[in-house]
Design a protein around this motif. Structure first.
Motif, short mmCIF file in Angstrom:
data_model
loop_
_atom_site.label_atom_id
_atom_site.label_comp_id
_atom_site.label_asym_id
_atom_site.label_seq_id
_atom_site.Cartn_x
_atom_site.Cartn_y
_atom_site.Cartn_z
N ALA A 19 39.81 20.41 29.28
CA ALA A 19 40.08 19.91 27.93
C ALA A 19 41.37 20.54 27.42
CB ALA A 19 38.93 20.24 26.98
N THR A 20 41.99 19.90 26.45
CA THR A 20 43.21 20.44 25.90
C THR A 20 42.93 21.73 25.13
OG1 THR A 20 45.09 20.04 24.43
CG2 THR A 20 43.00 19.00 23.84
N GLY A 21 43.89 22.63 25.16
CA GLY A 21 43.76 23.87 24.41
C GLY A 21 44.48 23.83 23.08
N THR A 22 44.94 22.65 22.67
CA THR A 22 45.71 22.56 21.44
C THR A 22 45.03 21.75 20.34
OG1 THR A 22 46.92 20.63 22.29
CG2 THR A 22 47.89 22.81 22.68
N ALA A 23 43.91 21.13 20.62
CA ALA A 23 43.17 20.38 19.60
C ALA A 23 41.69 20.47 19.94
CB ALA A 23 43.63 18.92 19.55
N TRP A 24 40.85 20.52 18.91
CA TRP A 24 39.46 20.86 19.15
C TRP A 24 38.49 19.71 19.40
CZ3 TRP A 24 36.16 18.82 15.55
CH2 TRP A 24 36.69 18.49 14.30
N PRO A 25 38.67 18.46 18.89
CA PRO A 25 37.56 17.50 19.00
C PRO A 25 37.09 17.21 20.43
CG PRO A 25 39.13 16.78 17.35
CD PRO A 25 39.77 17.92 18.09
N ASP A 26 38.00 16.84 21.33
CA ASP A 26 37.59 16.54 22.70
C ASP A 26 37.03 17.79 23.38
OD1 ASP A 26 38.48 13.95 22.42
OD2 ASP A 26 40.42 14.31 23.36
N ALA A 27 37.64 18.92 23.09
CA ALA A 27 37.21 20.16 23.73
C ALA A 27 35.81 20.55 23.29
CB ALA A 27 38.20 21.28 23.39
N LEU A 28 35.51 20.42 22.01
CA LEU A 28 34.19 20.84 21.54
C LEU A 28 33.08 19.93 22.05
CD1 LEU A 28 34.75 22.03 17.86
CD2 LEU A 28 34.61 23.37 19.97
N THR A 29 33.32 18.63 22.02
CA THR A 29 32.28 17.73 22.52
C THR A 29 32.16 17.85 24.04
OG1 THR A 29 33.91 15.93 22.52
CG2 THR A 29 32.47 16.11 20.61
N GLY A 30 33.28 18.00 24.73
CA GLY A 30 33.22 18.22 26.17
C GLY A 30 32.61 19.55 26.52
N GLY A 31 32.81 20.54 25.66
CA GLY A 31 32.23 21.86 25.90
C GLY A 31 30.72 21.83 25.90
N ALA A 32 30.14 20.99 25.06
CA ALA A 32 28.67 20.87 25.03
C ALA A 32 28.16 20.32 26.36
CB ALA A 32 28.25 19.95 23.89
N TYR A 33 28.88 19.35 26.91
CA TYR A 33 28.49 18.79 28.21
C TYR A 33 28.66 19.83 29.30
CZ TYR A 33 28.19 15.65 32.20
OH TYR A 33 27.83 15.06 33.38
N SER A 34 29.78 20.55 29.27
CA SER A 34 30.02 21.58 30.28
C SER A 34 28.94 22.65 30.24
CB SER A 34 31.40 22.21 30.07
OG SER A 34 32.42 21.30 30.38
N ALA A 35 28.55 23.05 29.04
CA ALA A 35 27.50 24.06 28.92
C ALA A 35 26.19 23.54 29.50
CB ALA A 35 27.31 24.45 27.45
N ALA A 36 25.91 22.26 29.28
CA ALA A 36 24.65 21.68 29.77
C ALA A 36 24.56 21.72 31.28
CB ALA A 36 24.51 20.24 29.27
#
Length: 221
Positions: free
Chosen positions: A145-162
């Protein structure tokens, strides 16, 4: 219905740790004033991380995540961390430089906590990924995910954690020095057989060159 809440983000995270983890064995701490460190800490907390305590026991999975106010910690959060670490020595992990510096100020925790940090958000994300490569459950996938904006990263982070997949935040410098190459299936040690890479966001977030580089070094689907 259960509500976890506090007067601010720091106390809401504290409420989750206190009420949602009655038998808490592992604690992670990241700054709550920006998203990247907490983002990459999520999959680490679920996977059990890579660090072992003084007894040599692997880190416990499903750890809670607390937040610092950059380089400082709310007194209530600091009290919880001190109490937890007194009962679970070497079971607290700071993720990122801000949380690391904050924990150093709330002794005696500073003598026992572990930290994972890089020079910036990209380095910290890579350091977390490297730690997960030697953790309790070896990941077979990674998230990008990009390190410069949060929306894609945060939603993708939930999937990655799962799926207990570490999150990488790409930067031109990481690709230029090929620092990801040693973490992949191309590594001669074979320590990280990545089968799948999940890229979160379109080409405005993760451009074609980054996509191609990640696909090449991972031999992924």
């Amino acid at each position: 219905m259960v509500r976890f809440q506090g007067p601010d983000r720091f106390h809401t995270a504290l409420a989750i740790a206190e009420q949602g983890f009655p038998n808490l064995q592992q604690l992670y701490v990241a700054t709550g004033m920006d998203y990247p460190d907490a983002l990459v800490a999520g999959p680490l907390a679920v996977s059990g991380g890579a660090y072992v305590g003084a007894s040599g026991t692997p880190a416990a999975p499903h750890g809670a995540l607390l937040l610092t106010d950059d380089y400082s910690i709310d007194p209530d959060v600091a009290a919880f961390i001190r109490s937890f670490e007194a009962a679970h020595s070497h079971a607290t992990v700071a993720v990122g430089g801000h949380a690391t510096e904050a924990l150093k100020k709330i002794g005696p925790v500073y003598t026992t906590f572990t930290y994972i940090a890089g020079n910036d958000r990209y380095g910290t994300a890579q350091a977390v990924a490297e730690s997960m490569a030697f953790g309790v459950h070896l990941p077979t996938a990674i998230g990008i995910a990009t390190g410069t904006a949060w929306p894609d990263a945060l939603t993708g982070g939930a999937y990655s954690a799962a799926i207990s997949a570490p999150m990488f935040l790409p930067s031109p410098a990481l690709m230029a020095n090929k620092s990801w190459d040693s973490l992949t299936a191309n590594d001669s040690s074979g320590n990280w057989p990545i089968a799948n890479v999940y890229v979160f966001g379109g080409t405005n977030a993760i451009d074609a060159a980054t996509f191609a580089y990640v696909k090449r070094v991972t031999n992924s689907h």
